[in-house]
Write a protein that holds these residues in place. Structure first.
Motif, mmCIF file in Angstrom:
data_model
loop_
_atom_site.group_PDB
_atom_site.id
_atom_site.type_symbol
_atom_site.label_atom_id
_atom_site.label_comp_id
_atom_site.label_asym_id
_atom_site.label_seq_id
_atom_site.Cartn_x
_atom_site.Cartn_y
_atom_site.Cartn_z
ATOM 1 N N ASN A 83 0.837 -1.209 0.000
ATOM 2 C CA ASN A 83 0.000 0.000 0.000
ATOM 3 C C ASN A 83 0.870 1.257 0.000
ATOM 4 O OD1 ASN A 83 -2.591 -1.124 -0.111
ATOM 5 N ND2 ASN A 83 -2.611 -1.520 2.087
ATOM 6 N N VAL A 86 2.055 1.723 -3.536
ATOM 7 C CA VAL A 86 0.989 2.295 -4.370
ATOM 8 C C VAL A 86 0.838 3.793 -4.097
ATOM 9 C CG1 VAL A 86 -1.494 2.258 -4.844
ATOM 10 C CG2 VAL A 86 -0.241 0.101 -4.564
ATOM 11 N N ASN A 89 3.345 5.640 -5.821
ATOM 12 C CA ASN A 89 3.219 5.513 -7.272
ATOM 13 C C ASN A 89 4.492 4.965 -7.914
ATOM 14 O OD1 ASN A 89 1.724 5.656 -9.670
ATOM 15 N ND2 ASN A 89 2.552 7.663 -10.177
ATOM 16 N N THR A 108 -3.429 -2.888 -5.963
ATOM 17 C CA THR A 108 -3.410 -2.118 -7.215
ATOM 18 C C THR A 108 -3.830 -2.973 -8.399
ATOM 19 O OG1 THR A 108 -2.038 -0.795 -8.721
ATOM 20 C CG2 THR A 108 -0.941 -2.600 -7.568
ATOM 21 N N GLN A 109 -4.567 -2.357 -9.290
ATOM 22 C CA GLN A 109 -4.928 -2.995 -10.555
ATOM 23 C C GLN A 109 -4.309 -2.253 -11.737
ATOM 24 O OE1 GLN A 109 -7.715 -2.521 -8.096
ATOM 25 N NE2 GLN A 109 -6.800 -4.479 -7.503
ATOM 26 N N SER A 110 -3.407 -1.314 -11.446
ATOM 27 C CA SER A 110 -2.793 -0.531 -12.528
ATOM 28 C C SER A 110 -1.274 -0.642 -12.547
ATOM 29 C CB SER A 110 -3.207 0.942 -12.402
ATOM 30 O OG SER A 110 -2.860 1.458 -11.124
ATOM 31 N N ILE A 111 -0.620 -0.606 -11.411
ATOM 32 C CA ILE A 111 0.844 -0.728 -11.375
ATOM 33 C C ILE A 111 1.222 -2.170 -11.720
ATOM 34 C CG2 ILE A 111 2.897 -0.627 -9.898
ATOM 35 C CD1 ILE A 111 1.440 1.519 -8.246
#
Length: 320
Positions: A83, A86, A89, A108-111
């Motif tokens: 976390n 995330v 970033n 995360t579903q993007s990194i």
């Protein structure tokens, strides 16, 4: 006038070259932050992390900043660590061991998230009919060695053993999966198999003592809790004269007679090479299948085999 036009054209040409060069240079000089969440300090996991770092630094020298953290065996700490990644970033997350991967995929579903030292992604991420590619923002490498070959090692090394105990931590989903497959293989070979589980390191010795008293030999899969409790396991099994076949070499070096071994450093290197392709934009993580270590090696613990009077057949390599 002609000279002026020529001068303008030359300047325009130079500017276009600078722009192209600047674009390439800025891309090559870009710095990426990679967060590493490792479940626990352990030789196998340590080697995987080192291999990952070495391969990524070799592929992208001077471009990688690592933020490396260890959860000290605590699943909740894995969640806290990822976390934090995330929130910062980071550009990519390495999740070393199943609880770290589970925490990262929840966070995360993007990194991009790459796992390593993961036995079975379908089990770890609860994917039905897993086809080898996770999809989304997740991929990585697996430390699964062929389980049927591990089961066959009992007849190769201790053919007289008819009662086999399988010992693992009930909280580790990948251990449950390995135990199920090995149990079926051993029973197909005519063995009587009993499963013994411990909830955490506090009851390892008690459960191991029971398993040793009721069986001729034991099997322990790649299990992080067992790995951190290997000395406690050996302190019970060795005096009892009970041989153990392990799913992983460093665990075997501490308490077992043999293992079908993979090289965790090379597994980590493979993961690092995958990370480089992602960060360079050469590959899309959603399309990258999970990669496996090829050609595992049968290895034996010479000192413990001698101690227990076990004759090792051809085809096994002594651990260093």
């Amino acid at each position: 006038m002609k000279k002026l036009i020529s001068l303008v054209l030359v300047l325009a040409f130079c500017l276009s070259l600078c722009a192209c060069g600047g674009s390439s240079g800025s891309n090559s000089k870009k710095t990426f932050t990679v967060g590493i969440c490792q479940l626990v300090q352990h030789p196998a996991l340590d080697s995987a992390t080192k291999g990952f770092r070495d391969a990524l630094e070799a592929a992208m020298p001077g471009q990688i900043v690592f933020d490396e953290k260890n959860a000290s065996g605590d699943t909740a700490t894995c969640a806290t660590i990822v976390n934090g990644f995330v929130a910062s970033n980071v550009d990519l997350i390495l999740a070393n061991a199943t609880p770290a991967l589970q925490a990262a995929t929840s966070a995360t579903q993007s990194i991009p998230v790459l796992g390593t030292s993961i036995t079975e992604y379908g089990v770890a991420l609860d994917i039905q009919n897993f086809n080898g590619t996770v999809g989304g923002n997740v991929s990585g490498t697996s430390d699964l060695a062929p389980l049927e070959q591990q089961a066959a090692m009992f007849d190769e090394l201790i053919p007289q053993a008819s009662k086999i105990g399988i010992l693992y931590c009930s909280a580790e989903a990948n251990s449950v999966y390995q135990a199920k497959v090995v149990k079926a293989a051993l029973e197909s070979a005519g063995k009587t198999v009993t499963v013994y589980t411990f909830a955490d390191s506090n009851d390892v010795s008690t459960v191991t003592a029971q398993a040793c008293s009721e069986n001729d030999a034991l099997y322990i899969p790649t299990d992080n809790t067992a790995a951190t409790s290997a000395e406690a396991i050996n302190n019970v099994a060795e005096p009892a004269g009970i041989p153990i076949i392990c799913g992983e070499e460093s665990l075997c070096a501490a308490c077992g007679i043999a293992a079908l071994s993979i090289d965790y450093y090379e597994l980590g290197r493979t993961t690092g090479e995958m990370a480089a392709r992602i960060l360079k934009g050469e590959s899309k993580i959603a399309e990258m299948p999970v990669e496996y270590f090829q050609n595992p090696v049968k290895k034996f613990n010479a000192s413990l085999c001698n101690e227990l009077g076990i004759t090792v057949p051809d085809g096994y390599e002594a651990m260093e």
